[in-house]
Scaffold this motif. Sequence first.
Motif: not given
Lengths: 226, 330
Positions: A215, A122-123, A212, A219
Amino acid sequence: MTSVHKGPLAPLSPVLLAGIVAGPLPHKALQPLLNLAIKQMHTLHPDVFERMTSVNSPRFLIDPVDLPFSFIMDTHPDCPSLEIIQDFQNEEELYVQANVRGPLVLLIALLEGKIDGDALFFSRDLIVEGDTEAVLALRNAVDGADINVHNDLLSLFGPLGKPADAIAQLAGKVFNRFAKDLDRVSQATLAPLQRKCDAQAHTIAELEETVASLKKQVRRRAGKTA
Amino acid sequence: MKTEKLELVCPAGTPAALRAAVDAGADTIYCGFRDATNARNFPGLNFSREELGDGIEYARSKASKVLVALNTYPEAGHPESWHRAVEDAADLGAHALIMADIGLLAYAAEKRPDTRRHLSVQASASNPDAIAYYQRTFDVKRVVLPRVLTVPEIAALNKEINVETEVFVFGGLCVMAEGRCSLSSYATGQSPNMNGVCSPASHVRYEDKGNKLVSKLGDFTINQFSQTEAAGYPTLCKGRFVTQDKPSYLFEDPTSLNAAQFLPELMEAGVTALKIEGRQRGKAYIAQVVSAFRKAADAAANGQPVPPLGLENMSEGQKETTGAYNKRWQ
């Protein structure tokens, strides 16, 4: 073409420095010691190799990222082996089923079951590639075996075990002290860079939010005009 | 009815892990045989008959109990392995058998009535009628609840049933209808209910591309982790999908359950036992997690605040969630 670093980064540690010092020496000089170590492991923990037969006794590339050489471990139940290798060009020629990469100290802790392999994964301190089932089988086999590298190797010394233990204990203390000092040096050296990275990460996050949002607007406008 | 002291039920995939769990303070350890009768049938994992016998003896010497998971579904026409597992586990002195299949429950109730029967989470029993049926028909003493209920829902359920309840408090999280998920069957041809894993290791591949770690399950790319991101398991429900040009986790994040903060509420709700997930994890995980939850359960029993457990490093993606216990969705 820029080469990219694979696997976890080598920490600034006594192992790394020892590897740099030992780098120019003929690495094959270590082979007799490895032969003894794997023979001892086979004698003391035959279960490990017997369990590996369920996945056809694979070969592994064990790659301590802080050393200038790697190892190939063959888990054959009757004649396991641990071979030192250096400067290989093509992993395919090694005929291994899987690779395990990480700092040496963590690989040994993993072998002794002192640290959780999934947590290291995980690390990102541990990378496995190739046959995941084989790696999982190896992890489970060594985890169940109660391996203690220090004690297992000391038992090779017979009556000289006690003085060898005293020397090893002292070496361990020096190693730990040196590792702590190097860690402090590493932190002090990297602190300015870390600050710069944090600032850049903050800027990137802001830019991503802006993109973001833009965008989204595009849209919406496209939806209205459709 | 409020529980006075929560029983800590801990996993063990190897004899070494069993000893680690006992030594770390587990009241009860659950494990399985090294065959298809248990839902964690992974290479190198699980117990032979002899190892289980030794494990039960070791646990008894420290006043702990051992539960044996026989939580897969017997193959049609070949129930022998499962029947033998019931007989052997009972003969070896298992405190209880954890089962999901009604045929196997019936067999165990008839042939070995003196060995307790627990209903596995794989049976996905989460309402009073279903649980009452299992109790009435197979004399089930405990039900392991699916990880989809809130604490108030568990409290309401406990008021209507007459069996003990066991709930997950740490580890892998499944928010699907447990025992009924077919995502991995679709991707790999292997079922989580029969082969015991959402991502069979034989179908998992990791590729280190230098600047990113790619995880694959069968033919599917499940995730790509940048160099600075913590990694997770390549399970389909925790995959990162690209929608509207943006990669995101649509179903679940790669994260682990940690419900330690809810222990006082779970006691109040009448829960009997706390389950830690992770028979596939190493003994270092077992020792650290069990020890932390031992302290947490003891603190809750003494009416003290539950201390911080510091288990983030053991969690998938190094992130924790309270899951459905604190559900804010329908």
